[in-house]
Design a protein around this motif. Structure first.
Motif, PDB file in Angstrom:
ATOM      1  N   GLN A  31       0.811  -1.215   0.000  1.00  0.00           N
ATOM      2  CA  GLN A  31       0.000   0.000   0.000  1.00  0.00           C
ATOM      3  C   GLN A  31       0.853   1.277   0.000  1.00  0.00           C
ATOM      4  OE1 GLN A  31      -2.531  -0.468   3.383  1.00  0.00           O
ATOM      5  NE2 GLN A  31      -0.905  -0.334   4.919  1.00  0.00           N
ATOM      6  N   ARG A  32       1.922   1.263   0.756  1.00  0.00           N
ATOM      7  CA  ARG A  32       2.760   2.474   0.788  1.00  0.00           C
ATOM      8  C   ARG A  32       3.436   2.707  -0.558  1.00  0.00           C
ATOM      9  NH1 ARG A  32       2.509   0.688   5.786  1.00  0.00           N
ATOM     10  NH2 ARG A  32       2.385   2.157   7.518  1.00  0.00           N
ATOM     11  N   TYR A  35       0.825   3.833  -3.042  1.00  0.00           N
ATOM     12  CA  TYR A  35       0.417   5.211  -2.760  1.00  0.00           C
ATOM     13  C   TYR A  35       1.504   6.186  -3.230  1.00  0.00           C
ATOM     14  CZ  TYR A  35      -1.088   9.453  -0.461  1.00  0.00           C
ATOM     15  OH  TYR A  35      -1.479  10.752  -0.230  1.00  0.00           O
ATOM     16  N   TYR A  39       0.787   9.131  -5.699  1.00  0.00           N
ATOM     17  CA  TYR A  39       0.982  10.539  -5.359  1.00  0.00           C
ATOM     18  C   TYR A  39       1.978  11.204  -6.315  1.00  0.00           C
ATOM     19  CZ  TYR A  39       1.480  14.862  -2.888  1.00  0.00           C
ATOM     20  OH  TYR A  39       1.475  16.201  -2.595  1.00  0.00           O
ATOM     21  N   ALA A  48      -4.554  10.747  -5.249  1.00  0.00           N
ATOM     22  CA  ALA A  48      -3.640   9.646  -4.949  1.00  0.00           C
ATOM     23  C   ALA A  48      -4.360   8.548  -4.179  1.00  0.00           C
ATOM     24  CB  ALA A  48      -2.438  10.159  -4.146  1.00  0.00           C
ATOM     25  N   ASP A  49      -5.198   8.946  -3.235  1.00  0.00           N
ATOM     26  CA  ASP A  49      -5.981   7.975  -2.459  1.00  0.00           C
ATOM     27  C   ASP A  49      -6.887   7.167  -3.390  1.00  0.00           C
ATOM     28  OD1 ASP A  49      -7.269   6.713  -0.252  1.00  0.00           O
ATOM     29  OD2 ASP A  49      -8.895   8.148  -0.422  1.00  0.00           O
ATOM     30  N   ALA A  52      -4.748   4.946  -5.730  1.00  0.00           N
ATOM     31  CA  ALA A  52      -4.127   3.810  -5.039  1.00  0.00           C
ATOM     32  C   ALA A  52      -5.166   2.717  -4.754  1.00  0.00           C
ATOM     33  CB  ALA A  52      -3.485   4.287  -3.736  1.00  0.00           C
TER      34      ALA A  52
END
Lengths: 190, 169
Positions: A31-32, A35, A39, A48-49, A52
């Motif tokens: 996830q990071r 993301y 972003y 971005a949210d 993702a």
């Protein structure tokens, strides 16, 4: 990426059999990174949210076609990049450049010690974002993926679905174009 | 002296090492300066494109993705009836498309009713000989004239002008 717990391949195989818990573990694992890609491509927290999340939704839909043994992150980055291109086309414009990174700059980059340096750096970064947004979308994408520093040339090539040589030449042209725009913006001679 | 190209400098920046480029860099201050500038630009770009939404954001991220997958997998309403049931009897009132269709239908009905009234009025008078054909023609619109013509019996056809105001006897 070297996560604790089951290897990626085991999780992918389970997800391909419909195991949602295994896919949730994949989400938590990447996830990071996803993301960060989202972003870098949109430079907007809300976009971005959305990007993702949608990347993982599409990944779940296509996980059955994923070839076990291949690295997962470039595949996810490719889904995210394609979604970002689609988003740009839909909006008929380039990604937004919000003020939030600028406002957070003090805390995030630790440059609040010297106000003059902070101001100069903020101005430069703002100009950088403006110049970056003016680049061709494929140049933005390759620079963004490279700037993340998580992906090798090979992985960027997989993410963009182009040969490694194309990645290198695009990176070179993108950097040169960005440098030229920065110099023009500051009144310097290239 | 042939300086390094942008591509060579970019490759150097990305970790590539060639003896020729390294040899040139060792003796060329200008190329070292360009390399430093590109490196600085890369670092600034990395900062500008990075954003950490915080741990709380990621703590619930997988759940949000799962909810979105479940939402996408939810079956669509099986039929229009089910849709009406779901939205309620007057749910269409909140739908711009349904409102447009309803407005269109009302307009069609109103025009049809008006046409019937006009047809009836103008259809009676000539039969009773109270109105000259030219008078009908002078007030009726072209489409109205066609409609009138269609309602008259065949023997009355010539009494209706082909074009408004042109038939005079």
């Amino acid at each position: 990426m070297s996560p604790a717990g089951p290897p990626d391949d085991a999780l992918i195989a389970a997800a391909q059999r419909g195991d949602q818990a295994a896919f949730a573990e994949i989400v938590r694992r990447y996830q990071r990174a996803v993301y960060r890609v989202a972003y870098a491509l949109t430079r907007n927290a809300a976009d971005a949210d959305d990007l993702a999340q949608e990347t993982f939704v599409r990944a779940w839909g296509a996980i059955g076609r994923f070839e076990i043994g291949q690295p997962l992150y470039p595949w996810l980055a490719r889904i995210g990049t394609n979604l970002a291109y689609s988003l740009f086309r839909t909006r008929k414009r380039r990604p937004e450049t919000p003020l939030e990174p600028l406002l957070e700059a003090g805390q995030q980059w630790g440059v609040e010690d010297d106000p003059a340096e902070h101001l100069a750096r903020s101005e430069r970064d703002e100009r950088l974002r403006t110049c970056f947004v003016a680049l061709a979308p494929e140049h933005q994408a390759v620079l963004a993926l490279r700037a993340i520093k998580d992906l090798s040339y090979d992985e960027i090539a997989q993410a963009l679905n182009v040969p490694v040589g194309t990645v290198m030449s695009r990176l070179s042209r993108a950097r040169a174009d960005l440098r030229r725009r920065m110099q023009e913006g500051s009144g310097e001679t290239p | 002296m042939n300086h390094l190209t942008d591509e060579q400098l970019a490759a150097r920046l990305d970790g590539s090492r060639s003896p020729d480029a390294e040899g040139h860099l060792a003796g060329c201050e200008e190329c070292r300066a360009r390399l430093a500038e590109l490196s600085s630009l890369d670092d600034a770009l990395a900062r500008a494109l990075d954003h950490d939404p915080g741990e709380a954001y990621f703590a619930s991220f997988a759940d949000r993705v799962a909810a979105r997958i479940a939402q996408d997998a939810a079956p669509a309403p099986a039929s229009a009836t089910a849709d009406v049931t779901r939205r309620g009897l007057f749910g269409w009132w909140n739908s711009p498309r349904a409102l447009a269709w309803a407005g269109g239908a009302v307009a069609v009905v109103a025009v049809a009713a008006l046409a019937v009234v006009i047809t009836r009025d103008h259809g009676v008078r000539p039969l009773a000989g109270r109105t000259a054909p030219s008078e009908v023609g002078s007030t009726a619109a072209p489409h109205g004239a066609n409609e009138l013509r269609a309602t008259l019996p065949p023997e009355r056809g010539p009494g209706v002008p082909q074009r408004p105001g042109t038939a005079r006897r």
